[in-house]
Scaffold this motif. Structure first.
Motif, PDB file in Angstrom:
ATOM      1  N   ARG A 190       0.912  -1.276  -0.313  1.00 54.04           N
ATOM      2  CA  ARG A 190      -0.112   0.033   0.153  1.00 54.04           C
ATOM      3  C   ARG A 190       0.561   1.371  -0.074  1.00 54.04           C
ATOM      4  NH1 ARG A 190      -0.548  -1.791   5.598  1.00 54.04           N
ATOM      5  NH2 ARG A 190       0.113  -0.239   6.986  1.00 54.04           N
ATOM      6  N   LYS A 191       0.336   2.407  -0.400  1.00 52.95           N
ATOM      7  CA  LYS A 191       0.845   3.578  -0.248  1.00 52.95           C
ATOM      8  C   LYS A 191       1.244   4.104   1.050  1.00 52.95           C
ATOM      9  CE  LYS A 191      -1.155   5.313  -4.536  1.00 52.95           C
ATOM     10  NZ  LYS A 191      -2.037   6.398  -5.307  1.00 52.95           N
ATOM     11  N   ASN A 192       2.462   5.131   1.132  1.00 52.61           N
ATOM     12  CA  ASN A 192       2.778   5.321   2.520  1.00 52.61           C
ATOM     13  C   ASN A 192       1.818   6.396   3.050  1.00 52.61           C
ATOM     14  OD1 ASN A 192       4.799   5.338   4.339  1.00 52.61           O
ATOM     15  ND2 ASN A 192       5.557   7.339   3.644  1.00 52.61           N
ATOM     16  N   TYR A 193       1.153   7.078   2.225  1.00 56.94           N
ATOM     17  CA  TYR A 193       0.096   7.938   2.688  1.00 56.94           C
ATOM     18  C   TYR A 193      -1.114   7.438   2.240  1.00 56.94           C
ATOM     19  CZ  TYR A 193      -2.265  12.259   3.609  1.00 56.94           C
ATOM     20  OH  TYR A 193      -3.536  13.146   4.333  1.00 56.94           O
ATOM     21  N   VAL A 230      -0.698   7.545   8.049  1.00 54.77           N
ATOM     22  CA  VAL A 230       0.645   7.466   7.565  1.00 54.77           C
ATOM     23  C   VAL A 230       1.282   6.084   7.942  1.00 54.77           C
ATOM     24  CG1 VAL A 230       3.046   8.245   7.809  1.00 54.77           C
ATOM     25  CG2 VAL A 230       0.992   9.872   7.927  1.00 54.77           C
ATOM     26  N   ASN A 231       1.792   5.279   7.106  1.00 57.52           N
ATOM     27  CA  ASN A 231       2.407   4.194   7.137  1.00 57.52           C
ATOM     28  C   ASN A 231       3.631   3.958   8.048  1.00 57.52           C
ATOM     29  OD1 ASN A 231       2.832   1.201   7.017  1.00 57.52           O
ATOM     30  ND2 ASN A 231       3.312   1.560   4.651  1.00 57.52           N
ATOM     31  N   GLN A 232       3.263   3.734   9.260  1.00 55.94           N
ATOM     32  CA  GLN A 232       4.298   4.365  10.605  1.00 55.94           C
ATOM     33  C   GLN A 232       4.592   2.754  11.480  1.00 55.94           C
ATOM     34  OE1 GLN A 232       2.097   5.984  14.053  1.00 55.94           O
ATOM     35  NE2 GLN A 232       0.698   6.099  12.452  1.00 55.94           N
ATOM     36  N   TYR A 233       5.726   2.944  12.173  1.00 55.09           N
ATOM     37  CA  TYR A 233       6.258   1.978  12.783  1.00 55.09           C
ATOM     38  C   TYR A 233       6.709   2.437  14.338  1.00 55.09           C
ATOM     39  CZ  TYR A 233      10.653   3.728  11.453  1.00 55.09           C
ATOM     40  OH  TYR A 233      11.999   4.818  11.056  1.00 55.09           O
ATOM     41  N   HIS A 234       6.689   1.830  15.471  1.00 58.61           N
ATOM     42  CA  HIS A 234       7.162   2.195  16.521  1.00 58.61           C
ATOM     43  C   HIS A 234       8.693   1.977  16.715  1.00 58.61           C
ATOM     44  CE1 HIS A 234       3.342   3.293  18.977  1.00 58.61           C
ATOM     45  NE2 HIS A 234       3.123   2.652  17.819  1.00 58.61           N
ATOM     46  N   ARG A 274       8.473  11.107  21.177  1.00 57.86           N
ATOM     47  CA  ARG A 274       8.054  10.636  19.881  1.00 57.86           C
ATOM     48  C   ARG A 274       8.718   8.824  20.024  1.00 57.86           C
ATOM     49  NH1 ARG A 274       7.498  11.508  14.490  1.00 57.86           N
ATOM     50  NH2 ARG A 274       6.435  13.473  15.045  1.00 57.86           N
ATOM     51  N   ASP A 275       7.626   8.152  19.675  1.00 54.73           N
ATOM     52  CA  ASP A 275       8.003   6.725  19.750  1.00 54.73           C
ATOM     53  C   ASP A 275       7.715   6.062  18.495  1.00 54.73           C
ATOM     54  OD1 ASP A 275       5.608   6.744  20.427  1.00 54.73           O
ATOM     55  OD2 ASP A 275       5.739   5.384  22.130  1.00 54.73           O
ATOM     56  N   TYR A 276       7.214   6.819  17.672  1.00 52.19           N
ATOM     57  CA  TYR A 276       6.649   6.190  16.370  1.00 52.19           C
ATOM     58  C   TYR A 276       7.113   7.135  15.102  1.00 52.19           C
ATOM     59  CZ  TYR A 276       3.248  10.052  17.385  1.00 52.19           C
ATOM     60  OH  TYR A 276       2.963  11.350  17.351  1.00 52.19           O
ATOM     61  N   PHE A 277       7.171   6.251  14.095  1.00 53.00           N
ATOM     62  CA  PHE A 277       7.828   7.288  12.971  1.00 53.00           C
ATOM     63  C   PHE A 277       7.250   6.761  11.597  1.00 53.00           C
ATOM     64  CE2 PHE A 277      10.633   6.932  16.544  1.00 53.00           C
ATOM     65  CZ  PHE A 277      11.055   8.128  16.807  1.00 53.00           C
ATOM     66  N   ALA A 278       7.511   7.471  10.636  1.00 52.21           N
ATOM     67  CA  ALA A 278       6.832   7.216   9.328  1.00 52.21           C
ATOM     68  C   ALA A 278       7.959   6.569   8.424  1.00 52.21           C
ATOM     69  CB  ALA A 278       6.405   8.802   8.585  1.00 52.21           C
ATOM     70  N   TYR A 279       7.423   5.519   7.628  1.00 53.95           N
ATOM     71  CA  TYR A 279       8.382   4.890   6.627  1.00 53.95           C
ATOM     72  C   TYR A 279       8.752   5.752   5.458  1.00 53.95           C
ATOM     73  CZ  TYR A 279       7.512   0.263   8.361  1.00 53.95           C
ATOM     74  OH  TYR A 279       7.036  -1.268   9.278  1.00 53.95           O
ATOM     75  N   ASP A 280      10.025   5.608   4.889  1.00 56.58           N
ATOM     76  CA  ASP A 280      10.353   6.505   3.829  1.00 56.58           C
ATOM     77  C   ASP A 280      10.730   8.165   4.245  1.00 56.58           C
ATOM     78  OD1 ASP A 280       9.965   4.452   1.706  1.00 56.58           O
ATOM     79  OD2 ASP A 280       8.159   4.986   1.395  1.00 56.58           O
TER      80      ASP A 280
END
Length: 225
Positions: free
Chosen positions: A52-55, A64-68, A120-126
């Motif tokens: 899937r798309k990032n946004y 937003v496609n994200q991870y911790h 901040r403990d979560y971040f966006a791919y790319d």
């Protein structure tokens, strides 16, 4: 008088929620901030490996496609009841304000910061992020978790950083066996089948000298970034 009573009630409610867990609310670790900084960073970017798309503007949550990602410094300056060989884990993820100008569409509002903590403990791919590290030789624990993909990984690296040097963290998706999993099962238990496969990440670290004048890049992940 009524206004003062309402204000006091609100303050007490916030304190109550911050002091006891409530479905995960109020239990967020505020962490620890280094007193000195010598231009040492952890630099990382996880490329979007999903279909899937990032946004995803059509989604109600997690657009937003994200991870911790959590990093903890293993503080050797212990005190009672710790022993000499113990290390105190201290979260050093920066505050939400540190990434105010990042434009990754993930900033928590003030209410969420009060309820969940401001780190901040979560971040966006790319999106490439820089996170301050400590000078010299230090041990860390890191944890990466993509909840939506049920993919996780941990590591316990040790870095010896001179002033002006940073760590580049490379992260790519990988498959793991439960027998080699540092995060599962709980301590004292062994998996029934250690050859079972789970989703994880490959994590590599390299130390590099900062380039003069280089600044942390701003994200460009799609509409509205």
């Amino acid at each position: 008088m009524r206004t003062k009573i309402l204000s006091l009630s609100f303050v007490l409610l916030v304190v109550f929620l911050r002091c006891i867990p409530l479905a995960g609310l109020g239990s967020y670790d505020r962490g620890w901030t280094p007193k000195e900084f010598h231009q040492n960073y952890l630099k990382f970017e996880i490329k979007n490996f999903k279909d899937r798309k990032n946004y995803e503007p059509e989604r109600w949550f997690f657009v937003v496609n994200q991870y911790h990602f959590i990093i903890k410094w293993m503080d050797p300056n212990v005190y009672f009841p710790y022993t000499e060989k113990d290390r105190i884990p201290r979260s050093i993820n920066p505050s939400e304000n540190y990434y105010t100008n990042k434009k990754d569409l993930l900033n928590r509002n003030r209410f969420r910061q009060i309820m969940e903590g401001d780190r901040r403990d979560y971040f966006a791919y790319d999106c490439e992020y820089w996170m301050p590290l400590l000078l010299g030789k230090n041990q860390y624990k890191i944890f990466i978790n993509d909840i939506a993909d049920q993919r996780r990984e941990g590591a316990e690296p040790e870095f010896d950083l001179p002033e002006g040097y940073s760590v580049r963290m490379k992260v790519v998706p990988a498959m793991r066996t439960l027998g080699s999993d540092p995060l599962w099962p709980p301590i004292g238990e062994r998996p029934k089948d250690p050859e079972l496969i789970r989703k994880g990440f490959e994590i590599e670290f390299t130390i590099e000298k900062n380039r003069p004048g280089e600044q942390e890049p701003v994200c460009d992940i799609g509409i509205g970034s």
